[in-house]
Design a protein around this motif. Structure first.
Motif, PDB file in Angstrom:
ATOM      1  N   GLY A 196       0.796  -1.223   0.000  1.00  0.00           N
ATOM      2  CA  GLY A 196       0.000   0.000   0.000  1.00  0.00           C
ATOM      3  C   GLY A 196       0.830   1.275   0.000  1.00  0.00           C
ATOM      4  O   GLY A 196       0.327   2.353   0.330  1.00  0.00           O
ATOM      5  N   ILE A 197       2.103   1.151  -0.358  1.00  0.00           N
ATOM      6  CA  ILE A 197       2.972   2.336  -0.388  1.00  0.00           C
ATOM      7  C   ILE A 197       2.574   3.213  -1.586  1.00  0.00           C
ATOM      8  O   ILE A 197       2.432   2.717  -2.702  1.00  0.00           O
ATOM      9  CB  ILE A 197       4.456   1.921  -0.474  1.00  0.00           C
ATOM     10  CG1 ILE A 197       4.863   1.192   0.814  1.00  0.00           C
ATOM     11  CG2 ILE A 197       5.359   3.126  -0.736  1.00  0.00           C
ATOM     12  CD1 ILE A 197       6.276   0.639   0.795  1.00  0.00           C
ATOM     13  N   THR A 198       2.390   4.480  -1.326  1.00  0.00           N
ATOM     14  CA  THR A 198       2.032   5.437  -2.386  1.00  0.00           C
ATOM     15  C   THR A 198       3.229   5.633  -3.306  1.00  0.00           C
ATOM     16  O   THR A 198       4.347   5.842  -2.835  1.00  0.00           O
ATOM     17  CB  THR A 198       1.657   6.799  -1.754  1.00  0.00           C
ATOM     18  OG1 THR A 198       0.676   6.567  -0.750  1.00  0.00           O
ATOM     19  CG2 THR A 198       1.132   7.778  -2.796  1.00  0.00           C
ATOM     20  N   MET A 199       2.980   5.557  -4.616  1.00  0.00           N
ATOM     21  CA  MET A 199       4.065   5.740  -5.587  1.00  0.00           C
ATOM     22  C   MET A 199       3.851   7.014  -6.370  1.00  0.00           C
ATOM     23  O   MET A 199       2.752   7.238  -6.905  1.00  0.00           O
ATOM     24  CB  MET A 199       4.089   4.581  -6.597  1.00  0.00           C
ATOM     25  CG  MET A 199       4.449   3.241  -6.026  1.00  0.00           C
ATOM     26  SD  MET A 199       6.210   3.162  -5.667  1.00  0.00           S
ATOM     27  CE  MET A 199       6.198   1.675  -4.655  1.00  0.00           C
ATOM     28  N   VAL A 200       4.889   7.818  -6.455  1.00  0.00           N
ATOM     29  CA  VAL A 200       4.884   8.972  -7.352  1.00  0.00           C
ATOM     30  C   VAL A 200       6.129   8.832  -8.216  1.00  0.00           C
ATOM     31  O   VAL A 200       7.251   8.886  -7.710  1.00  0.00           O
ATOM     32  CB  VAL A 200       4.895  10.315  -6.593  1.00  0.00           C
ATOM     33  CG1 VAL A 200       4.642  11.478  -7.564  1.00  0.00           C
ATOM     34  CG2 VAL A 200       3.865  10.325  -5.472  1.00  0.00           C
ATOM     35  N   VAL A 201       5.903   8.573  -9.497  1.00  0.00           N
ATOM     36  CA  VAL A 201       7.002   8.162 -10.379  1.00  0.00           C
ATOM     37  C   VAL A 201       7.066   9.095 -11.584  1.00  0.00           C
ATOM     38  O   VAL A 201       6.057   9.311 -12.262  1.00  0.00           O
ATOM     39  CB  VAL A 201       6.769   6.703 -10.861  1.00  0.00           C
ATOM     40  CG1 VAL A 201       7.921   6.236 -11.737  1.00  0.00           C
ATOM     41  CG2 VAL A 201       6.589   5.761  -9.672  1.00  0.00           C
ATOM     42  N   ASN A 202       8.225   9.642 -11.844  1.00  0.00           N
ATOM     43  CA  ASN A 202       8.432  10.437 -13.059  1.00  0.00           C
ATOM     44  C   ASN A 202       8.878   9.541 -14.192  1.00  0.00           C
ATOM     45  O   ASN A 202       9.828   8.771 -14.041  1.00  0.00           O
ATOM     46  CB  ASN A 202       9.544  11.478 -12.853  1.00  0.00           C
ATOM     47  CG  ASN A 202       9.113  12.612 -11.968  1.00  0.00           C
ATOM     48  OD1 ASN A 202       7.938  12.752 -11.677  1.00  0.00           O
ATOM     49  ND2 ASN A 202      10.073  13.418 -11.542  1.00  0.00           N
TER      50      ASN A 202
END
Ligand code: ADP
Ligand code: ADP
Length: 237
Positions: A196-202
Protein backbone atom coordinates in the motif's frame (compact mmCIF):
# COMPACT_ATOMS: atom_id res chain seq x y z
CA UNK A 1 -1.84 11.84 1.31
CA UNK A 2 0.21 14.53 -0.41
CA UNK A 3 -1.43 17.87 -1.02
CA UNK A 4 0.06 20.70 -3.09
CA UNK A 5 -1.54 24.06 -2.35
CA UNK A 6 -0.73 26.74 -4.93
CA UNK A 7 2.88 25.61 -5.06
CA UNK A 8 5.33 27.65 -7.12
CA UNK A 9 9.05 27.20 -7.53
CA UNK A 10 11.22 29.86 -9.09
CA UNK A 11 14.90 28.94 -9.36
CA UNK A 12 17.55 31.46 -8.35
CA UNK A 13 18.27 32.25 -12.02
CA UNK A 14 14.61 33.08 -12.68
CA UNK A 15 13.63 29.77 -14.32
CA UNK A 16 10.10 28.63 -13.53
CA UNK A 17 10.11 25.16 -11.99
CA UNK A 18 6.47 24.98 -10.88
CA UNK A 19 3.63 27.42 -11.34
CA UNK A 20 0.70 27.46 -8.89
CA UNK A 21 0.34 23.70 -8.72
CA UNK A 22 -2.72 22.41 -6.88
CA UNK A 23 -2.97 18.65 -6.65
CA UNK A 24 -3.83 15.95 -4.13
CA UNK A 25 -2.33 12.46 -4.24
CA UNK A 26 -4.10 9.90 -2.08
CA UNK A 27 -2.57 7.06 -0.09
CA UNK A 28 -2.04 3.92 -2.14
CA UNK A 29 -2.18 5.63 -5.53
CA UNK A 30 0.34 4.83 -8.26
CA UNK A 31 0.77 8.24 -9.87
CA UNK A 32 2.98 8.74 -12.88
CA UNK A 33 4.09 12.26 -13.78
CA UNK A 34 4.73 12.71 -17.49
CA UNK A 35 6.04 15.61 -19.54
CA UNK A 36 8.89 16.65 -21.76
CA UNK A 37 12.35 17.30 -20.41
CA UNK A 38 12.25 20.57 -18.47
CA UNK A 39 8.50 20.37 -17.78
CA UNK A 40 9.04 20.37 -14.01
CA UNK A 41 8.66 16.67 -13.14
CA UNK A 42 11.83 16.50 -11.10
CA UNK A 43 11.09 19.80 -9.37
CA UNK A 44 7.63 18.55 -8.39
CA UNK A 45 8.97 15.28 -7.02
CA UNK A 46 11.86 16.82 -5.13
CA UNK A 47 9.74 19.47 -3.53
CA UNK A 48 7.72 16.75 -1.75
CA UNK A 49 10.66 15.75 0.48
CA UNK A 50 12.25 19.20 0.30
CA UNK A 51 15.26 18.20 -1.73
CA UNK A 52 14.20 21.44 -3.43
CA UNK A 53 12.67 24.28 -1.44
CA UNK A 54 9.54 25.77 -2.96
CA UNK A 55 9.16 29.54 -3.39
CA UNK A 56 5.52 29.82 -2.35
CA UNK A 57 2.52 27.73 -1.42
CA UNK A 58 2.38 24.76 0.91
CA UNK A 59 2.88 20.99 0.68
CA UNK A 60 0.96 18.87 3.18
CA UNK A 61 2.07 15.28 3.80
CA UNK A 62 -0.30 13.13 5.86
CA UNK A 63 -2.00 16.16 7.30
CA UNK A 64 1.13 18.13 8.24
CA UNK A 65 2.90 20.88 6.38
CA UNK A 66 6.35 19.66 5.35
CA UNK A 67 7.01 23.16 4.02
CA UNK A 68 6.93 24.55 7.55
CA UNK A 69 8.35 21.55 9.40
CA UNK A 70 11.65 22.02 11.22
CA UNK A 71 14.18 19.90 13.10
CA UNK A 72 13.01 16.55 14.42
CA UNK A 73 9.55 16.96 12.89
CA UNK A 74 11.06 17.44 9.42
CA UNK A 75 13.40 14.46 9.89
CA UNK A 76 10.47 12.32 10.99
CA UNK A 77 8.43 13.33 7.94
CA UNK A 78 11.36 12.69 5.60
CA UNK A 79 11.80 9.18 7.00
CA UNK A 80 8.33 8.33 5.73
CA UNK A 81 9.35 9.32 2.18
CA UNK A 82 11.73 7.08 0.21
CA UNK A 83 13.54 8.32 -2.87
CA UNK A 84 14.72 6.46 -5.94
CA UNK A 85 16.94 8.08 -8.55
CA UNK A 86 17.78 7.39 -12.18
CA UNK A 87 21.43 6.83 -11.25
CA UNK A 88 20.58 4.59 -8.21
CA UNK A 89 22.65 6.72 -5.77
CA UNK A 90 24.22 3.78 -3.98
CA UNK A 91 27.55 3.80 -2.17
CA UNK A 92 29.34 1.80 -4.85
CA UNK A 93 32.14 0.35 -2.73
CA UNK A 94 29.82 -0.70 0.09
CA UNK A 95 28.01 -4.00 0.27
CA UNK A 96 24.40 -4.27 -0.80
CA UNK A 97 23.22 -4.78 2.78
CA UNK A 98 25.12 -1.69 4.01
CA UNK A 99 23.39 0.32 1.32
CA UNK A 100 20.01 -0.99 2.40
CA UNK A 101 20.85 -0.37 6.07
CA UNK A 102 21.54 3.27 5.24
CA UNK A 103 17.74 3.54 5.07
CA UNK A 104 17.80 2.90 8.84
CA UNK A 105 20.27 5.65 9.75
CA UNK A 106 17.58 8.16 10.65
CA UNK A 107 16.14 5.75 13.20
CA UNK A 108 19.17 5.66 15.49
CA UNK A 109 21.60 7.84 17.35
CA UNK A 110 24.17 8.97 14.83
CA UNK A 111 27.36 7.72 16.48
CA UNK A 112 26.39 4.06 16.38
CA UNK A 113 25.26 4.24 12.77
CA UNK A 114 28.32 6.27 11.76
CA UNK A 115 30.32 3.32 13.03
CA UNK A 116 28.10 1.02 11.02
CA UNK A 117 26.56 -0.61 14.08
CA UNK A 118 22.98 -1.58 13.42
CA UNK A 119 20.82 -3.71 15.72
CA UNK A 120 20.03 -7.28 14.63
CA UNK A 121 16.43 -6.32 13.91
CA UNK A 122 17.62 -3.78 11.36
CA UNK A 123 19.74 -6.36 9.59
CA UNK A 124 16.71 -8.66 9.44
CA UNK A 125 14.58 -5.81 8.13
CA UNK A 126 17.17 -5.11 5.44
CA UNK A 127 17.32 -8.78 4.41
CA UNK A 128 13.52 -8.91 4.25
CA UNK A 129 13.52 -5.81 2.07
CA UNK A 130 16.05 -7.44 -0.28
CA UNK A 131 13.93 -10.61 -0.37
CA UNK A 132 10.92 -8.58 -1.45
CA UNK A 133 12.78 -7.48 -4.57
CA UNK A 134 14.33 -10.95 -5.03
CA UNK A 135 17.99 -10.14 -4.49
CA UNK A 136 18.53 -11.40 -0.97
CA UNK A 137 21.37 -13.63 -2.22
CA UNK A 138 23.31 -10.50 -3.25
CA UNK A 139 23.32 -9.02 0.26
CA UNK A 140 27.06 -9.33 0.90
CA UNK A 141 28.27 -8.39 -2.57
CA UNK A 142 29.65 -4.95 -3.33
CA UNK A 143 26.97 -2.71 -4.84
CA UNK A 144 29.05 -1.89 -7.92
CA UNK A 145 29.25 -5.60 -8.81
CA UNK A 146 25.55 -5.65 -9.61
CA UNK A 147 23.80 -4.92 -12.90
CA UNK A 148 21.85 -1.67 -13.28
CA UNK A 149 18.52 -3.37 -12.68
CA UNK A 150 19.84 -5.08 -9.55
CA UNK A 151 21.24 -1.79 -8.25
CA UNK A 152 17.87 -0.16 -8.74
CA UNK A 153 16.26 -2.99 -6.75
CA UNK A 154 18.75 -2.31 -3.97
CA UNK A 155 17.61 1.30 -3.89
CA UNK A 156 13.99 0.10 -3.70
CA UNK A 157 15.00 -2.16 -0.79
CA UNK A 158 16.64 0.84 0.90
CA UNK A 159 13.31 2.71 0.73
CA UNK A 160 11.54 -0.36 2.16
CA UNK A 161 14.04 -0.68 5.01
CA UNK A 162 13.41 2.97 5.73
CA UNK A 163 9.74 1.96 6.21
CA UNK A 164 8.66 4.61 3.75
CA UNK A 165 4.93 5.20 3.30
CA UNK A 166 5.57 7.13 0.10
CA UNK A 167 8.15 6.36 -2.59
CA UNK A 168 9.27 9.09 -4.98
CA UNK A 169 10.99 7.71 -8.07
CA UNK A 170 12.68 10.18 -10.42
CA UNK A 171 13.07 8.52 -13.82
CA UNK A 172 13.86 5.17 -12.13
CA UNK A 173 14.21 3.22 -15.38
CA UNK A 174 15.71 5.84 -17.69
CA UNK A 175 19.11 4.12 -17.74
CA UNK A 176 17.81 0.54 -18.00
CA UNK A 177 17.14 -1.71 -21.00
CA UNK A 178 13.52 -2.64 -21.87
CA UNK A 179 13.49 -6.02 -20.10
CA UNK A 180 15.05 -4.64 -16.91
CA UNK A 181 12.73 -1.64 -17.08
CA UNK A 182 9.77 -4.00 -16.94
CA UNK A 183 11.21 -5.91 -13.97
CA UNK A 184 11.84 -2.75 -11.96
CA UNK A 185 8.42 -1.30 -12.80
CA UNK A 186 6.84 -4.65 -11.83
CA UNK A 187 8.63 -4.46 -8.48
CA UNK A 188 7.29 -0.96 -7.88
CA UNK A 189 3.77 -2.09 -8.77
CA UNK A 190 3.99 -5.14 -6.51
CA UNK A 191 5.19 -3.03 -3.59
CA UNK A 192 2.41 -0.53 -4.21
CA UNK A 193 -0.19 -3.32 -4.23
CA UNK A 194 1.18 -5.53 -1.45
CA UNK A 195 2.29 -2.86 1.00
CA UNK A 196 0.00 0.00 0.00
CA UNK A 197 2.97 2.34 -0.39
CA UNK A 198 2.03 5.44 -2.39
CA UNK A 199 4.07 5.74 -5.59
CA UNK A 200 4.88 8.97 -7.35
CA UNK A 201 7.00 8.16 -10.38
CA UNK A 202 8.43 10.44 -13.06
CA UNK A 203 8.59 8.90 -16.51
CA UNK A 204 9.07 10.44 -19.92
CA UNK A 205 7.65 7.34 -21.65
CA UNK A 206 3.87 7.67 -21.94
CA UNK A 207 3.39 4.03 -22.97
CA UNK A 208 5.13 2.85 -19.82
CA UNK A 209 3.09 5.32 -17.78
CA UNK A 210 -0.14 3.87 -19.20
CA UNK A 211 0.90 0.34 -18.30
CA UNK A 212 1.68 1.01 -14.67
CA UNK A 213 -0.10 4.13 -13.43
CA UNK A 214 -3.52 4.28 -11.83
CA UNK A 215 -3.42 8.02 -12.51
CA UNK A 216 -1.37 10.15 -14.89
CA UNK A 217 -0.47 13.78 -14.30
CA UNK A 218 0.89 15.73 -17.25
CA UNK A 219 3.17 18.73 -16.75
CA UNK A 220 4.15 21.45 -19.17
CA UNK A 221 6.25 24.49 -18.24
CA UNK A 222 5.65 23.91 -14.54
CA UNK A 223 1.87 23.64 -14.84
CA UNK A 224 -0.47 20.65 -14.66
CA UNK A 225 -2.04 20.29 -18.09
CA UNK A 226 -3.56 16.85 -17.60
CA UNK A 227 -4.71 14.89 -14.57
CA UNK A 228 -6.79 11.78 -14.86
CA UNK A 229 -7.14 8.03 -14.89
CA UNK A 230 -5.13 6.04 -17.38
CA UNK A 231 -7.90 5.45 -19.94
CA UNK A 232 -8.37 9.17 -20.53
CA UNK A 233 -4.64 9.76 -20.89
CA UNK A 234 -4.69 7.29 -23.78
CA UNK A 235 -7.20 9.46 -25.67
CA UNK A 236 -5.37 12.66 -24.78
CA UNK A 237 -2.16 11.63 -26.49
P1 ADP B 1 17.70 25.76 -5.50
O1 ADP B 1 17.02 27.07 -5.79
O2 ADP B 1 16.75 24.60 -5.51
O3 ADP B 1 18.58 25.78 -4.28
P2 ADP B 1 19.91 26.34 -7.25
O4 ADP B 1 19.44 27.33 -8.27
O5 ADP B 1 20.68 26.85 -6.10
O6 ADP B 1 18.65 25.49 -6.77
O7 ADP B 1 20.77 25.23 -8.03
C1 ADP B 1 21.05 23.98 -7.44
C2 ADP B 1 21.98 23.21 -8.35
O8 ADP B 1 21.37 22.91 -9.63
C3 ADP B 1 23.24 23.96 -8.67
O9 ADP B 1 24.32 23.08 -8.50
C4 ADP B 1 23.08 24.37 -10.12
O10 ADP B 1 24.34 24.38 -10.77
C5 ADP B 1 22.23 23.28 -10.71
N1 ADP B 1 21.47 23.81 -11.90
C6 ADP B 1 21.47 25.06 -12.33
N2 ADP B 1 20.70 25.21 -13.41
C7 ADP B 1 20.18 24.01 -13.67
C8 ADP B 1 19.26 23.52 -14.68
N3 ADP B 1 18.75 24.30 -15.62
N4 ADP B 1 18.91 22.23 -14.61
C9 ADP B 1 19.40 21.44 -13.66
N5 ADP B 1 20.27 21.84 -12.70
C10 ADP B 1 20.66 23.11 -12.70
P1 ADP C 1 11.96 17.70 -15.74
O1 ADP C 1 12.22 16.86 -14.54
O2 ADP C 1 10.54 17.62 -16.23
O3 ADP C 1 12.93 17.49 -16.84
P2 ADP C 1 12.92 19.87 -14.08
O4 ADP C 1 12.03 19.89 -12.89
O5 ADP C 1 14.24 19.26 -13.95
O6 ADP C 1 12.11 19.24 -15.31
O7 ADP C 1 13.13 21.36 -14.58
C1 ADP C 1 12.08 22.31 -14.72
C2 ADP C 1 12.71 23.63 -15.17
O8 ADP C 1 13.53 24.16 -14.14
C3 ADP C 1 13.61 23.48 -16.39
O9 ADP C 1 13.49 24.68 -17.15
C4 ADP C 1 15.00 23.36 -15.78
O10 ADP C 1 15.99 23.79 -16.69
C5 ADP C 1 14.88 24.26 -14.58
N1 ADP C 1 15.77 23.89 -13.46
C6 ADP C 1 15.81 22.69 -12.83
N2 ADP C 1 16.68 22.72 -11.82
C7 ADP C 1 17.22 23.96 -11.82
C8 ADP C 1 18.17 24.62 -11.00
N3 ADP C 1 18.75 24.00 -9.97
N4 ADP C 1 18.46 25.90 -11.28
C9 ADP C 1 17.84 26.53 -12.29
N5 ADP C 1 16.92 25.98 -13.09
C10 ADP C 1 16.61 24.70 -12.86
Amino acid sequence: MIEFRRVSKLYANGTVGLQEVDVTIHSGEFVVIVGLSGAGKSTLLRSINRLHEITSGDIIVDGKSITHARGEELRHMRRSIGMIFQSFNLVKRSSVIRNVLSGRVGYHSTIRTLLGLFPKEDVQLALNALARVNIQEKAYIRADQLSGGQQQRVSIARALAQEAKIILADEPVASLDPLTTRQVMDDLRRINQELGITMVVNLHDIDLARQYATRIIGLRAGEIVFDGPVGEATEER
